[in-house]
Enzyme design. Structure first.
Site, mmCIF file in Angstrom:
data_model
loop_
_atom_site.group_PDB
_atom_site.id
_atom_site.type_symbol
_atom_site.label_atom_id
_atom_site.label_comp_id
_atom_site.label_asym_id
_atom_site.label_seq_id
_atom_site.Cartn_x
_atom_site.Cartn_y
_atom_site.Cartn_z
ATOM 1 N N HIS A 1 0.885 -1.164 0.150
ATOM 2 C CA HIS A 1 0.184 0.001 -0.015
ATOM 3 C C HIS A 1 0.898 1.366 -0.112
ATOM 4 O O HIS A 1 1.369 1.772 1.117
ATOM 5 C CB HIS A 1 -0.825 -0.136 1.192
ATOM 6 C CG HIS A 1 -2.001 1.031 1.412
ATOM 7 N ND1 HIS A 1 -3.388 0.816 1.740
ATOM 8 C CD2 HIS A 1 -2.030 2.165 0.934
ATOM 9 C CE1 HIS A 1 -3.967 1.806 1.706
ATOM 10 N NE2 HIS A 1 -3.369 2.839 1.019
ATOM 11 N N LEU B 1 2.315 6.662 -5.084
ATOM 12 C CA LEU B 1 3.638 7.140 -5.956
ATOM 13 C C LEU B 1 3.153 8.344 -6.690
ATOM 14 O O LEU B 1 4.154 8.807 -7.360
ATOM 15 C CB LEU B 1 4.382 6.169 -6.551
ATOM 16 C CG LEU B 1 4.761 5.031 -5.830
ATOM 17 C CD1 LEU B 1 5.562 3.941 -6.797
ATOM 18 C CD2 LEU B 1 5.493 5.366 -4.533
ATOM 19 N N ASP C 1 -8.975 2.780 -2.816
ATOM 20 C CA ASP C 1 -8.361 3.521 -1.485
ATOM 21 C C ASP C 1 -8.254 4.864 -1.730
ATOM 22 O O ASP C 1 -8.150 5.621 -2.816
ATOM 23 C CB ASP C 1 -6.874 2.986 -1.405
ATOM 24 C CG ASP C 1 -6.230 3.480 -0.035
ATOM 25 O OD1 ASP C 1 -6.983 3.274 1.080
ATOM 26 O OD2 ASP C 1 -5.447 4.262 -0.088
ATOM 27 N N HIS D 1 -5.128 -0.390 6.190
ATOM 28 C CA HIS D 1 -4.821 0.525 7.340
ATOM 29 C C HIS D 1 -5.968 0.484 8.406
ATOM 30 O O HIS D 1 -6.368 1.381 8.807
ATOM 31 C CB HIS D 1 -4.549 1.842 6.916
ATOM 32 C CG HIS D 1 -5.588 2.430 5.983
ATOM 33 N ND1 HIS D 1 -6.874 2.398 6.077
ATOM 34 C CD2 HIS D 1 -5.493 3.169 4.684
ATOM 35 C CE1 HIS D 1 -7.529 3.004 5.005
ATOM 36 N NE2 HIS D 1 -6.506 3.336 4.512
ATOM 37 N N ASN E 1 -5.332 9.545 7.210
ATOM 38 C CA ASN E 1 -6.918 8.919 7.073
ATOM 39 C C ASN E 1 -6.560 7.228 6.761
ATOM 40 O O ASN E 1 -5.775 6.810 5.997
ATOM 41 C CB ASN E 1 -7.449 8.932 5.878
ATOM 42 C CG ASN E 1 -8.745 8.577 5.669
ATOM 43 O OD1 ASN E 1 -9.184 7.732 6.246
ATOM 44 N ND2 ASN E 1 -9.517 9.123 4.455
ATOM 45 N N ASP F 1 1.129 2.929 3.726
ATOM 46 C CA ASP F 1 0.072 3.825 3.240
ATOM 47 C C ASP F 1 1.205 5.157 2.980
ATOM 48 O O ASP F 1 0.604 5.963 3.260
ATOM 49 C CB ASP F 1 -0.844 4.053 4.255
ATOM 50 C CG ASP F 1 -1.927 5.052 3.616
ATOM 51 O OD1 ASP F 1 -1.830 5.169 2.356
ATOM 52 O OD2 ASP F 1 -2.793 5.339 4.291
ATOM 53 N N PRO G 1 -4.993 14.425 3.955
ATOM 54 C CA PRO G 1 -4.448 13.542 4.957
ATOM 55 C C PRO G 1 -3.383 12.603 4.186
ATOM 56 O O PRO G 1 -3.249 12.419 2.915
ATOM 57 C CB PRO G 1 -5.511 12.403 5.192
ATOM 58 C CG PRO G 1 -6.501 12.785 3.845
ATOM 59 C CD PRO G 1 -6.116 14.208 3.364
#
Length: 443
Positions: free
Chosen positions: A74, A77, A168, A248, A294, A321, A339
């Site tokens: 996760h 980029l 996501d 997450h 988040n 993340d 976030p």
């Protein structure tokens, strides 16, 4: 906004998968006496090479720990569309420096990764850079709009071989659509990764719903917003047989739901981020927007539950993340900030300090949650494999006795939103090897 940050060198590189590499004086999984590992044409040829063995290239391991190359399920980029915050090239450098040989980059780019050609462009760019395998995550719904399911089968059959799908950044709110996605995913054997956030419970929310948010006058984000989606999708996985993965996870309640699902044999997996294992909402008292993420940073009781869940296998993977943002999206009021946090270059240090240095786990555990199980969940060939003869030489060399201080100015990403600024850690990646190619070397 572009960054004028000067990138530090990642160290000498080698030709991928060609010739031989000798890694002297290393301890696989941190166990036993130091030995010499010989790599030939990208494959581990010997775990006990003689002292007089010669090779095209050598690394002095100095008695350090050798792990399978890390796999991050996760990351963000930002390419295409937000290259001022990160690119596939800069993100690959950060990944290599963090010990990763494979990463999965989420679909919320501009344009959204919802077609085979877009996924192939990401894969091909990552291979051209050549520092780690960059796998595109396909969107579950077109444009992340939550209305129409994308072509899972076409993206899986593309050159990018997309194996995971996620909206996501947004949750698939519509239960009927999530059911249809689950049925489709089961039919073509791909993984659905859910961002668990019930939107009607989090309107304008920016911080964990608790005493700190109340004291600071910040709109609270209840645990129930995450847990209600986790519960719903566990039942969808049960009834429709899809492989569903939860991104997450951040609450003790989610842990209990996952524990129940595991007891019932339901096909769900979950990840936890290093920042949710280390930080709490107490950090919000400075109103520093670098701490907005988040899902939000929770309370210590949640941190404790997440650590225990990772130790006992209720949560199977650590995922960063990694979410870079240009300065203008963080240098503002807390409630207006985007976030997200940087995480690729600090992840291993946090896990090592939290679990290995404390005596709660060993390096086999680190290999399991940061390499083996992420590769298994994503059905990723060639990564997360045992350190054994005949296996691909995707490896991470770890200095377990190295005190260093995290600084945003030192990271490879153009972005600066590092929540661990000024923190002292005691473990660091010394070298990363991708199929016999040295992609990072501190020497």
């Amino acid at each position: 906004m572009t960054s004028d940050k000067n990138f530090p060198a990642t160290g000498p590189l080698s030709d991928p998968g060609e010739g031989s590499l000798l890694i002297r004086n290393v301890r696989p999984y941190g166990e036993g006496e130091a030995r010499n590992v010989l790599v030939q044409d990208g494959v581990i040829a010997s775990l006990d090479a003689a002292e007089d063995t010669s090779a095209d290239r050598e690394i002095d391991g100095k008695g350090r720990v050798l792990l399978p190359g890390l796999v991050d399920m996760h990351v963000h980029l930002r390419e295409p569309g937000n290259e001022e915050a990160e690119t596939i090239e800069s993100g690959s450098r950060a990944a290599a420096r963090g010990g990763f040989t494979a990463v999965f980059t989420m679909a919320n780019n501009t344009p959204v990764t919802d077609e085979p050609t877009l996924a192939e462009a990401i894969w091909n760019k990552g291979q051209k850079v050549g520092l780690c395998d960059v796998h595109a995550v396909g969107a579950i719904t077109r444009g992340l709009e939550g209305e129409h399911i994308t072509e899972f089968s076409m993206m899986k059959q593309s050159d990018a071989a997309v194996r995971m799908f996620s909206d996501d950044g947004k949750c698939v709110q519509n239960a009927a659509l999530m059911r249809r996605a689950a049925e489709y995913a089961r039919g073509v054997d791909v993984l659905l990764a859910q961002h668990a956030q019930e939107g009607t419970l989090t309107a304008k929310s920016v911080a964990h719903e608790g005493p700190v948010a109340s004291e600071l006058g910040l709109e609270g984000w209840p645990r129930a917003a995450e847990e209600s989606i986790v519960a719903r999708d566990i039942l969808i996985a049960r009834d429709y047989g899809a492989r569903i993965h939860f991104c997450h996870i951040s609450t003790a309640g989610s842990v209990e739901l996952l524990r129940w699902a595991k007891s019932q044999g339901i096909k769900v997996t979950a990840e936890v981020t290093p920042h949710h294992l280390l930080l709490t909402d107490e950090r919000l008292r400075t109103y520093d927007a670098v701490n907005r993420v988040n899902p939000p940073l929770r309370e210590q009781s949640d941190v404790d539950a997440l650590r225990e869940a990772l130790l006992d296998g209720t949560i199977q993977a650590v995922a960063t993340d990694h979410a870079p943002h240009a300065d203008e999206f963080k240098a503002c009021e807390f409630e207006h900030a985007n976030p997200g946090m940087l995480g690729l270059e600090t992840s291993l240090a946090i896990i090592a300090d939290t679990f290995v240095k404390s005596g709660k786990a060993d390096w086999r555990f680190v290999a399991k949650v940061m390499s083996e199980q992420p590769a298994e969940i994503t059905q990723l060939p060639g990564h997360g494999r045992p350190i054994a003869e005949g296996e691909p030489a995707n490896l991470t060399l770890v200095d377990e006795d190295c005190t260093w201080t995290a600084k945003a100015e030192d990271v490879e990403s153009p972005a600066n939103n590092l929540p661990f600024e000024g923190m002292e850690f005691h473990t660091r990646v010394a070298a990363t090897i991708l199929r016999g190619k040295v992609t990072f070397n501190e020497q």
